[in-house]
Each structure stands twice: as structure tokens, then as C-alpha cells.
Scaffold this active site. Structure first.
Site, PDB file in Angstrom:
ATOM      1  N   LYS A  70      64.741  12.861 -70.854  1.00  0.00           N
ATOM      2  CA  LYS A  70      63.910  12.708 -72.049  1.00  0.00           C
ATOM      3  C   LYS A  70      63.086  11.433 -71.898  1.00  0.00           C
ATOM      4  O   LYS A  70      63.522  10.338 -72.250  1.00  0.00           O
ATOM      5  CB  LYS A  70      64.748  12.637 -73.329  1.00  0.00           C
ATOM      6  N   SER A  86      67.134   9.373 -72.798  1.00  0.00           N
ATOM      7  CA  SER A  86      66.267   8.480 -73.566  1.00  0.00           C
ATOM      8  C   SER A  86      66.532   7.016 -73.236  1.00  0.00           C
ATOM      9  O   SER A  86      66.302   6.572 -72.110  1.00  0.00           O
ATOM     10  CB  SER A  86      66.427   8.771 -75.057  1.00  0.00           C
TER      11      SER A  86
END
Length: 520
Positions: free
Chosen positions: A439, A414
Site C-alpha cells: 500500500k 503503509s
């Protein structure tokens, strides 16, 4: 990449539940109404183009009005046998619409509360989910069927399971709902303290296995020999395959002085009996800081002794004060510069970096600016309509231009992937380690009326060079493995006096910095 919002709600009637979509004019006489609104901005950054108009429900056209009528007709037909009522009110066909759905209230109070949550969930997904085809399904029919299945239930847990089942059909493991209790646990304060065992876990999307993403150094879990990549099989005798990372974290946390027993499988060994073990872990205060630094003495191949600055940047969810991350990073770099550092290693390994408050993304972007100059693109976002929105720096000035390498691995996810991609694609740093988690989703988190939280994937992001990250990850420029360390030169092998100098990836990073110095 997340943004937190709370809907504007009025909840009065215990007898019936209604859903009202009012883009312009709220219908105040209704006992339950929901007004959609959204905000996505990153202060300190600018875009080359304007954000696209979000929810398709607020597109004011005859086509959208006809679409809404069809939705209402469809749901009305499905719920008419349950004494549901549906109406459509259009203040102006071109400018505003109000769709009201009344559905039969469960006689069980706690289930009725979750019915309202279901309606909120359906509406939010319909307006904002990144895939406008909803994984090639009729989302409204799915909602209708879920409401029918929820009516005879007697517990809130069973009702929430129905919502989770509906969300699972979207094919996106990151779009999910968590209960009020789970959400409160998820929103631990930002003082940097937590009572637990020092594990960060996440559900592997393809297998449902609960794997360790990060293990806090010196924590009970680390002392017990639990490592990144290990799979959690049981917590206190309860099998955990398929449960969310938030639910598992709640089971692991508890008061200081208590214990929790976990059964783990070593992810780096073959699936044989000896690779499973059960460990009793004491719960302790775990204090985290986003920045830690050290100086690594380094002798180059030509005999020159230099200093390499090592900076560990830990974007570990809500357990650290990410609001001060950039300030702390600047302070660490200035301290290292004052001590004569000539090169840097930025460690982003084992960095899950996902939060409901959106602070991690901004922290990551702020830190990227410390290392970059100019108006570089930091990340690109892609919305549900395929529109690309670059997020750029504004007149950036790097704090240091010394050589830099970045360490990443399968636990880098992320916001840490955004940071790594920004530094790599703008030519500032090479990446050392293993392919990142992958992600590449932008999530909006909405606190619903009952205190539960809905996580919705509303967009995806690409690196500055337009490389896809989601489910792919970022490949390093140089991989680091034990084999590489064994085959390396004596100059690289001889330093093992400390845990940093004995870290094979740091040794490979130092070798890469030597190469950069030779090239310059």
C-alpha cells in the site's frame, strides 16, 4: 500516509443545496459554500524542494477559468430538466472565480443530506485525486449522472451506495466514503482500549475478499486459531465479501460479555469443505501498546553467548497511542542496551498501519530516525502532476548502531512499509520474511458536513531508493519459510524453548545477524 482535514462549511438552507468554489473570496450570501484548503506537512522533517501547487482549480489563469465555464455548462445541460440552476461569478478573471451549482433537493430529508455529501465528494475528488484523468473518464458527467440517480431514492443508505458506486469508477479501492456511524467507530480513542475480538481485517483490492491482516496475541480470535491470511466469509450469518474493513470491524466490535460468530476460511489451505469453520468469539477488552520487547539469548557458531534485543513495533491503526511510539521505542532500546544487547530484531509483521489522523506515518518516520544518522531520505512522495517531494531527516543521530534486521510479511502495510523501506534503502538493515502488502498511497481524510468521512488518494510514495511500493510491496532480502527452518543447521534448529525462539523467521534473523557479525 494520511492527513485529516475538515472543510470550512456553511449549511443553512433545507430547501436547496449549492456548491461554491471560492479560492480567494468567499461568497457569504450563498446558503451553502465550500472553501477548499489543504495542508500536508511533517514537523521535524524537511524537503529538498517545495510542494507543488495542489488543486488545479486554484490555478489562476484564463485557461482554468475557461475550463470551469465548460464544467458548469456541461452540468447545467445535464440537470436543466430537473430545474437546476448554474451560475459563474468571476471577481477577477486572473485572480478569483466562484462556481455555484444549485441542484434539485430531494423531498426526503436524509437523502437531501447525502446529496450535499455527494457534491462535497465530487468537488474534493476533482481537486485532489492522484489521477487527474479520474481513471480516464469524465468525472463531471459521472457526478451529474449520480445526482440524477440519487433524486428518487428514499433512504440515506441507498444514497450512500450511489456515492460509493461513483467512487468505484476511479479504480482505487482506497478512495472511499464511510458513513458517520462507521467513521465514529473508526475514530476510537487513543487510550489503547477496544471492545472486540482482536482482529484487524482489510478488503483485498483485486478479489473483494475480507482477509485477516493481524490478530492480537492472546485475543479471543488468536485463541480460536484464526491466523493472518484467513478469509472472513460471514459475521453473524451475514456474508461479508465486498464490504469495507471499517464496516467489518464495526460488526466485530461490541460490548464486553457479548459474542460474535464468524465463519472463516483458512487462506493457507486448498478451498475444500474442511478448510471452512464457524467460531463463536467472546468480546473482551483488547489493550494494545505500540512497543513490546524481549531479550533472546543467542549462541553464535563460534560458541559465544550473546543477547539479541527483540522489539515488536505495532502501528495498529487508532487503537494504540502512536504519539508516544518514538519515545517508547527509545525507552525500550535504552533498557535493552543497559542489559548488554549486541544486536536487534525489529518486528514489523502483521502491521496494517493505516489511520485517518496521519499519526502513524509520523510515528514511523520518527522511529526510523532512532536507527539512522545524518540527513537521509526517509520516503519520496509523488503528487498528481508527477512532482517528487523527498522527506528527509534533519541532522539525525542514531540511538544505537548495533546490527539490525527487520521482519516483514504480507501483513506489513503503509506506514510500516515506509519504515522498512527507510531502514533498508539507507543500508541500515536487511529485511527478513515475505513480500509486504504493497500500500504505497498517501491519503487525505476529510470529515464531511454530515459526519461521514471521505478517504482520497492524493499521492503515492516511493522508497528512498525510488522503488515503487504500491500494489507491488517490498521484497525481503531473505525469505523465511518452514522449509528453510527444516533445512537449517542444528545451531538454528535446537532453540525452541519459547515462542520467540521457536519462530522460524526469528531464527533466520539470528542466522543473518551471525553472518553480519562474521563479515564485520
Amino acid at each position: 500516509m494520511d492527513a485529516l482535514r475538515r472543510p470550512n462549511l456553511d449549511l443553512h438552507s433545507p430547501i436547496s443545496s449549492l456548491y461554491t468554489k471560492t479560492p480567494q473570496t468567499p461568497t457569504s450570501i450563498l446558503p451553502y459554500k465550500y472553501r477548499f484548503s489543504s495542508s500536508s506537512s511533517f514537523s521535524g522533517y524537511h524537503s529538498k524542494c517545495k510542494a507543488s501547487t495542489p488543486p488545479q482549480a486554484i490555478r489562476k489563469s484564463n485557461e482554468s477559468v475557461e475550463s470551469s465555464k465548460k464544467v458548469v455548462d456541461s452540468i447545467a445541460k445535464g440537470l436543466i430538466g430537473l430545474a437546476a440552476a448554474v451560475s459563474v461569478c468571476l471577481d477577477s478573471p486572473a485572480l478569483a472565480e466562484s462556481v455555484t451549482i444549485a441542484f434539485p433537493a430531494s423531498r426526503t430529508h436524509e437523502v437531501n443530506a447525502v446529496q450535499r455529501t455527494l457534491v462535497e465528494t465530487w468537488g474534493l475528488i476533482r481537486e485532489t485525486f492522484v489521477d487527474p484523468t479520474f481513471n480516464h473518464q469524465d468525472w463531471d458527467s459521472n457526478f451529474q449522472q449520480t445526482m440524477v440517480e440519487m433524486l428518487p431514492l428514499r433512504t440515506a443508505d441507498a444514497a450512500y451506495s450511489k456515492i460509493r458506486g461513483m467512487l468505484s469508477t476511479l479504480g482505487d479501492p482506497f478512495t472511499r466514503i464511510i458513513s458517520p456511524k462507521e467513521y465514529q467507530s473508526f475514530r476510537i480513542g487513543s487510550d489503547g482500549n477496544v471492545q472486540g475480538v482482536g482482529l484487524f481485517v482489510n478488503t483485498e483490492p483485486n478479489t473483494g475478499h475480507l482477509v485477516v491482516l493481524s490478530c492480537v496475541e492472546g485475543s479471543p480470535a488468536a485463541r480460536a486459531g484464526i491466523h493472518v491470511g484467513d478469509e472472513l466469509i460471514e459475521i453473524n450469518g451475514e456474508r461479508v465479501k465486498g464490504i469495507s474493513g471499517e464496516a467489518a470491524a464495526q460488526k466485530l466490535r461490541g460490548h464486553v460479555g457479548t459474542t460474535v460468530t464468524v465463519k472463516v476460511h483458512n487462506g493457507k489451505k486448498l478451498a475444500i469443505d474442511s478448510s471452512f469453520r464457524e467460531v463463536k468469539l467472546p468480546r473482551e477488552f483488547i489493550r494494545l501498546s505500540p512497543i513490546s520487547s524481549a531479550i533472546i539469548p543467542h549462541r553464535t557458531p563460534n560458541g559465544h553467548v550473546s543477547k539479541t534485543g527483540y522489539v515488536k513495533f505495532t502501528l495498529t491503526t487508532k487503537l494504540v497511542n502512536n504519539q508516544t511510539a518514538a519515545t517508547d521505542m527509545k525507552h525500550a532500546i535504552r533498557e535493552l542496551e543497559n542489559q548488554g544487547v549486541e544486536s536487534y530484531i525489529l518486528d514489523l509483521r502483521n502491521n496494517p498501519a493505516s489511520t485517518p489522523k496521519g499519526g502513524l506515518v509520523k510515528a514511523g518516520l520518527d522511529v526510523a530516525q532512532i536507527w539512522l544518522d545524518g540527513d537521509e531520505t526517509l520516503v519520496n512522495t509523488i503528487d498528481r502532476d508527477g512532482n517528487m517531494l523527498p522527506i528527509n531527516m534533519t541532522n539525525g543521530h542514531a540511538l544505537t548502531r548495533d546490527p539490525l534486521v527487520v521482519l516483514v510479511n504480507e501483513g506489513s502495510a503503509s506506514a510500516s512499509e515506509i519504515l522498512a523501506g527507510a531502514l533498508h534503502d539507507n543500508g541500515r538493515a536487511k529485511l527478513i520474511g515475505n513480500r509486504t502488502f504493497g500500500k504505497g498511497k498517501i491519503q487525505m481524510v476529510t470529515e464531511l458536513h454530515d459526519g461521514s468521512a471521505l478517504f482520497i488518494t492524493v499521492a503515492k510514495y516511493l522508497s528512498p531508493a525510488l522503488h515503487a511500493i504500491d500494489q507491488v510491496g517490498i521484497a525481503p532480502d531473505v525469505q523465511c519459510t518452514t522449509e528453510m527452518l527444516n533445512n537449517s543447521s542444528p545451531v538454528m534448529r535446537k532453540k525452541s524453548a519459547s515462542s520467540l525462539e521457536g519462530d522460524s523467521c526469528i531464527l533466520v534473523a539470528e542466522h543473518e545477524l551471525d553472518n553480519q557479525g562474521s563479515a564485520s
